[in-house]
Design an enzyme around this catalytic site. Structure first.
Site, mmCIF file in Angstrom:
data_model
loop_
_atom_site.group_PDB
_atom_site.id
_atom_site.type_symbol
_atom_site.label_atom_id
_atom_site.label_comp_id
_atom_site.label_asym_id
_atom_site.label_seq_id
_atom_site.Cartn_x
_atom_site.Cartn_y
_atom_site.Cartn_z
ATOM 1 N N LYS A 111 0.832 -1.168 0.032
ATOM 2 C CA LYS A 111 0.242 0.076 -0.066
ATOM 3 C C LYS A 111 0.901 1.437 0.198
ATOM 4 O O LYS A 111 1.834 1.350 0.567
ATOM 5 C CB LYS A 111 -0.966 -0.038 1.334
ATOM 6 C CG LYS A 111 -1.767 1.218 0.975
ATOM 7 C CD LYS A 111 -2.820 0.942 2.842
ATOM 8 C CE LYS A 111 -3.800 2.404 2.448
ATOM 9 N NZ LYS A 111 -4.570 2.195 3.781
ATOM 10 N N SER A 187 -9.344 1.809 2.319
ATOM 11 C CA SER A 187 -8.453 2.656 1.402
ATOM 12 C C SER A 187 -7.221 1.724 0.719
ATOM 13 O O SER A 187 -6.686 2.385 -0.285
ATOM 14 C CB SER A 187 -7.983 3.920 2.237
ATOM 15 O OG SER A 187 -7.144 3.271 3.367
ATOM 16 N N SER A 211 -9.784 -0.913 6.127
ATOM 17 C CA SER A 211 -9.369 -0.649 4.831
ATOM 18 C C SER A 211 -8.593 -1.928 4.258
ATOM 19 O O SER A 211 -8.119 -1.673 3.163
ATOM 20 C CB SER A 211 -8.335 0.356 4.914
ATOM 21 O OG SER A 211 -8.772 1.622 5.139
#
Length: 543
Positions: A111, A187, A211
């Site tokens: 990420k 996210s 997320s």
């Protein structure tokens, strides 16, 4: 606070004293301003000394872990892979011992909040003057490389990682591989899309409200939010220190367990890890292997609780509720006992989460203000985030009004609701203890509940209004966020497919739905056993 030494010269002006005081809504008496000029000049002298020193961050071993071909993929190349990349790079250990590790030969996407030394970080936003380029690797990156993986890039994430949807990245919306235009989940959106498309077998996500689990639910993945502190957060952009979690996202349970084994345990730097086991102390993968011949044995005799309140959250699609109940019955068929469990405080979990963290999100995630934590601080990023302008506010709001609402909300709570953040943090301990009673005193091994209340929804566009954009995110993490403040481990497991109802032209498309399996603190091994049994005995794509 003592004064170490008086300054050799006065560097602070009278106007600076009054300007600083005005930020606190006070006025320093005129006759006292001179004294404060002297005292703050002493502080200024100390700041000058610190500024002259070289920063102290973990060393970057470029000989062992060389970086090759760092680049931002051109728009056409990125679009071919669902706009899921922030940056690409190739990093593989040069040590034979590392290359023979438990994750040997597997590629991993990280990420784009995770520090990779020398590789720019975008944080999903265009509001930074320049991309932040970290000088060191996050602990999880080093551990994955030591385990034999090849890091192939930074997966795109949502704007400041502050939305459960996938339409807020300022550079390009991450697209759902199974249904372009639909929400991948945020996210950790890029991580989810790359796994779903089969581009990588492993990914790292961050989870501060769901997320990891939300993309897992929307994309048919296995995503684990570990117990708070189990995996070190060192070298990863903080959202709020109370809820920062990082964990593995994979296509199957065994890979997830292998990945957690490689990254779990104390690193001696992250003060979130006070109760965590030592690095390398626990193996989550090998205990699953004896169940390969008889997967039912992994869950037989377990007592699973179907959480009643989770089946009543606002916006829950009745089809999702029914599928979770059906999955619970499938666990019964495997030999588990399944009972209904009521935890009324679960419904308060989202409010506790919101109030406990809104000030932290405003100050830590968006303004880089994290002055009271031990560990490694990202100085350059803090300097970029320190001061907001109306221009930056409008840039962020254009793509992600949830982030700008968090900025305003945090300041509002701080100014108008003093003590409420503290009370919510106290109640988060009550929520943790309430869940623990169910596990420790009522004999429940694991809780079962929906992850997202619906399958993926159609994404918004930049031209939509603030409320149109925000409406797409409302309620998505009602069942995930409570476990961020309680700290309990929670895994999303795919349990079936449902047809799209939102748009008539897409009625022929089916999308995944996920179920959470939640365990007691530090009970990841038990979660993996149940998830492995279900995965091996049922093909979720046909359920």
């Amino acid at each position: 606070m003592s004064v170490v030494k008086l300054p050799d010269k006065i560097t602070i002006t009278r106007s600076q004293i009054q300007e600083t005081a005005a930020q606190l809504d006070i006025t320093v008496p005129a006759e006292d301003v001179g004294a404060y000029c002297v005292l703050l000049s002493g502080l200024d002298a100390c700041v000058e000394l610190i500024a002259a020193e070289e920063d102290y961050v973990p060393p970057l071993d470029l000989q062992r872990f060389p970086r090759v071909n760092i680049h931002r993929p051109p728009p056409a190349e990125n679009a071919a892979e669902h706009n899921a990349w922030a940056y690409k790079v190739q990093i593989t250990s040069t040590l034979p011992a590392d290359l023979a590790g438990p994750l040997s030969g597997l590629s991993v996407a990280l990420k784009d909040t995770v520090n990779v030394g020398g590789v720019p970080t975008l944080h999903g936003t265009d509001a930074l003057a320049t991309p932040y380029v970290p000088a060191y690797d996050a602990t999880v990156v080093t551990r994955l490389l030591q385990a034999g993986t090849t890091v192939v890039g930074k997966a795109a994430c949502e704007n400041f990682s502050l939305t459960p949807t996938s339409f807020t990245n300022a550079h390009a919306n991450v697209q759902h591989p199974l249904a372009p235009g639909y929400n991948v989940g945020g996210s950790s959106s890029g991580s989810g899309a790359l796994l779903c498309a089969g581009v990588v077998p492993l990914a790292i996500g961050g989870d501060q409200g769901g997320s990891i689990r939300l993309p897992a639910s929307y994309c048919g993945l296995v995503g684990l939010k570990p117990t708070f502190g189990l995996v070190p957060y060192t070298g990863i952009a903080s959202i709020s220190a109370l809820i920062d979690h990082v964990g593995p996202m994979t296509m199957n349970v065994l890979d997830n367990a292998r990945m957690l084994t490689a990254i779990a345990g104390k690193d001696g730097l992250d003060d979130r890890q006070m109760d965590a086991p030592a690095y390398g102390e626990i193996n989550y993968y090998e205990p699953l292997l004896p169940y390969a011949q008889d997967p039912k044995a992994a869950v037989k005799g377990m007592r699973l609780g179907l959480l009643a309140e989770s089946l009543q959250v606002h916006g829950l699609d009745p089809r999702v509720r029914d599928r979770v109940k059906e999955a619970a019955n499938l666990f019964r068929a495997l030999g588990a006992e399944v009972v209904d469990v009521s935890i009324p405080m679960h419904t308060l979990g989202f409010a506790i989460y919101t109030v406990a963290n809104r000030q932290g999100v405003s100050e830590q995630a968006l303004r880089g203000q994290n002055p009271l934590r031990h560990g490694v601080h990202d100085t350059a990023l803090t300097q970029q985030l320190a001061h907001w302008s109306s221009e930056r506010f409008e840039q962020v709001q254009r793509h992600n009004p949830a982030a700008t609402a968090a900025l305003l909300g945090g300041q509002y709570v701080k100014d108008k609701c003093p003590g409420m953040t503290d009370k919510a943090i106290n109640l988060s301990r009550k929520l943790k203890d309430t869940y623990e009673v169910v596990f420790k005193e009522k004999g429940i091994d694991l809780l079962l509940l929906p992850c997202t209340p619906t399958i993926s929804n159609y994404t918004s566009s930049v031209s939509d209004s603030i409320m149109e954009k925000t409406s797409k995110a409302i309620g998505i993490n009602l069942n995930t966020a409570p476990f961020n403040v309680s700290g309990h481990p929670a895994l999303c497991l795919p349990i079936g497919m449902l047809g799209i109802l939102e748009r008539e032209e897409d009625h022929h498309i089916k999308l995944p739905i996920g179920m959470q399996i939640v365990g007691g603190l530090w009970e990841e091994g038990k979660i993996y056993r149940a998830a492995y049994a279900f995965e091996q005995c049922y093909d979720w794509r046909k359920l």
